[in-house]
Design an enzyme around this catalytic site. Sequence first.
Site, short mmCIF file in Angstrom:
data_model
loop_
_atom_site.label_atom_id
_atom_site.label_comp_id
_atom_site.label_asym_id
_atom_site.label_seq_id
_atom_site.Cartn_x
_atom_site.Cartn_y
_atom_site.Cartn_z
N GLU A 305 1.83 12.87 58.08
CA GLU A 305 1.59 14.31 58.16
C GLU A 305 0.17 14.62 58.58
O GLU A 305 -0.52 15.46 58.00
CB GLU A 305 1.93 14.99 56.83
N ASP A 379 12.19 13.66 50.82
CA ASP A 379 11.04 14.34 50.23
C ASP A 379 11.40 15.17 49.00
O ASP A 379 11.38 16.39 49.06
CB ASP A 379 10.40 15.24 51.29
N GLU A 407 8.58 21.64 43.82
CA GLU A 407 8.40 22.19 45.17
C GLU A 407 9.72 22.61 45.80
O GLU A 407 9.79 23.63 46.49
CB GLU A 407 7.72 21.12 46.04
O1 GCW Z 1 6.59 17.22 49.95
C1 GCW Z 1 5.65 17.21 50.96
C2 GCW Z 1 4.83 18.40 50.67
C3 GCW Z 1 3.38 18.25 51.06
C4 GCW Z 1 2.87 16.94 50.47
C5 GCW Z 1 3.67 15.80 51.07
C6 GCW Z 1 3.26 14.45 50.49
C7 GCW Z 1 0.69 16.43 49.61
O2 GCW Z 1 5.40 19.52 51.26
O3 GCW Z 1 2.70 19.36 50.53
O4 GCW Z 1 1.49 16.76 50.70
O5 GCW Z 1 5.03 15.97 50.77
O6 GCW Z 1 3.93 13.99 49.58
O7 GCW Z 1 2.30 13.86 50.96
#
Ligand code: GCW
Length: 731
Positions: A305, A379, A407
């Site tokens: 990311e 995720d 989240e």
């Molecule tokens: O779940 C996603 C999130 C990001 C997060 C990323 C990760 C810290 O939307 O906010 O970043 O995973 O786990 O690195």
Amino acid sequence: MKLLPLVLAAAFGMLSAAQAEDGYQLWLRYQPLEKPALAGYRGVGTEVVSASHSATAKVTADELVRGLSGLLAKRIAAGDSIRTGGAVLFGTPTNSPTIASLKLPLENLGPEGYVIRSLTVKGKKITVIAGNSDIGALYGAFRFLKVIQTRAPADHLDIVSAPAVKLRLLDHWDNLDGTIERGYAGASIFNWWTLPEHVSPRLVDYARANASIGINGAVVINVNASALILTRDYIAKVAAIADTLRPYGIKVYLSARFSAPIEIGRLPTADPLDPAVRAWWKNKADEIYHAIPDFGGFLVKANSEGQPGPQDYGRSHADGANMLADALAPHGGVVMWRAFVYSHEVPDDRIKQAYSEFKPFDGKFRDNVIVQVKNGPLDFQPREPFSALFGATPATNTGLEVQITKEYLGFNTHLVYLGPLWQEVMQSDTYAKGPSSTVAKVIDGSLFGSKLTLMAGVSNIGADRNWCGSIFDQANWYAFGRLAWDPNASAGDIANDWVKLTFNNNPALTKPVVGLMMGSREIAVDYMTPLGLAHQMGTSGHYGPGPWVDDAGRPDWNPVYYARADRSGIGFDRTATGSNAVAQYFPAVADKFSKLETTPENLLLWFHHVPWSYRVASGRTLWDELVSRYTDGEAKVHAMAGTWAKLKPLIDAERFDVTADDLTIQERDAKLWRDASIAYFQSVSGLPLPAGMKAPAHSLSYYKALSWPYAPGQGGPGRKILPPPEDDTQH
Ligand code: GCW
């Protein structure tokens, strides 16, 4: 005379508890027991005894005095020798001759395990709480208090316990500006601005809560890390936090930004094979250990990311992790290297990428590296299968990362207990070494004999008075600690304990509340992403439904990428005819997930693109089933709110009301999820709603036009980092 109870209450530190039920005290409330229960604890006595004078022994004595005086409503004294019968003696064979003489079975319990025994020593009744270290005894003390808090018998105790997992860590996604990425409980509890001179006393309560459930480490900043945390001034701040947490057996760790040598070290590169870069990290590690002798180590999000990493220099994850590991090794530190990596430049199914990246490097990581794998391959969705990396890398230390903050599960306002989700992951069978090769056995190291083991949870803690943004989210913090201690623990037992500790022991309350909790995750799955759907949330904030989103900047951030709904059906074909992600699992698992008939219905659309007319177990068509699941989810949230309403007479007004309000929000959100999802998928399937199902309240275009720009939890570092001035201290 009427004054007396009040005076006593104040003397025993119970007053604040009686005044405000705002959730601050978590599961450590130590409210006075009811009269009939009190009678059972007469033998516990009035003395807390220890021969140790360490900082840990001191906080252990404080906790026992606080807990017992609160629960038993009597004066408890602390001392270093048993004077009367009915004492609680804690310590280690080294610091207590009495404990040494008892020859308790401590050999195989490691530094953190404990034994609790009811005994008679020289004619005196005592409860012995013993560990191989003072930390073990501290954990035992919390366990002993739990016995009384839950009204279990305490006169014939014989408890032996040791953690199955070595590193039990909270990962805070807290930023230096006080915001928290994916945090829904207010600002960060770490006040970087006033540290190191002022350490909030709240950190002591944070440490107590963590120690009470066996958490022994905290990564105090976000994995999307700012390099500033590695500068001299911030290291001093981190050291002040470490000093506060140390007596409770909690080590601090830091997220390390891979490009720090450039950003704060003035080097032209962060290439892990460059000697100057390697020397920079070595010096940095030395500097940190000078300030924090028991520093835990680094957590790294690299080449994921947009974060920098070794691949920026054509190097591998192993090269990057090993460089940091070499810098930390002389001090006993570890590197937790995250496997959450994927790139939109890679044309493959996103969920396959972590496995493809890490499997080839099995055995190539140093002993003090542990690869930290999210529970599922995507995720933290409401439901995913377990990550295929569990079991796939026998020669690599492999840890589990779960997300305590919700989240994708309704933030802090939906009542969703995550114990069942984590238990489902732990009990999943990887078949790595034949049947019964559960994820739990990978995590506790027993499957492959790994010595370095880890369970990390993305924290849901913030500066809200109730810590987690809601009372029920405290249960997720609690359950995380308990499962990290024992990955085979039952989510139901943990919920039961939590309810007793947090509310009270009345079965008229505990039974329905545990019921609410245990059903809650499945209900959330139904109103958000039933039948194996995933990532249908709105962009960025991840709040609310966005199944139509197809413009999120990268294909693999789009809900349409995951649901793949079209006129013929819905779901992601991950079998051999599709992305073949199934092939990453061991054959027994791959076979099961390859066939439509043997794929569990709750993962159907994760693995298969299924025609709308396909008949599922209920006999309904897939389309009808999908609509029913959403509808059921919404209806069940309504029922949850009804169950809660009936409990009003059994719960204090403050915690009852705030939870009732949250359930109202959850009802509103569940309806939104149901209606918007059905409106969208109906526009794709072109099918009529099953008979009797109500139509969505609004048109699809209405739902598409909704947005939530201020959905919480979207803070990020995003600041330009200027290197600090050169150190010009005049000696
Ligand atoms: O779940 C996603 C999130 C990001 C997060 C990323 C990760 C810290 O939307 O906010 O970043 O995973 O786990 O690195």
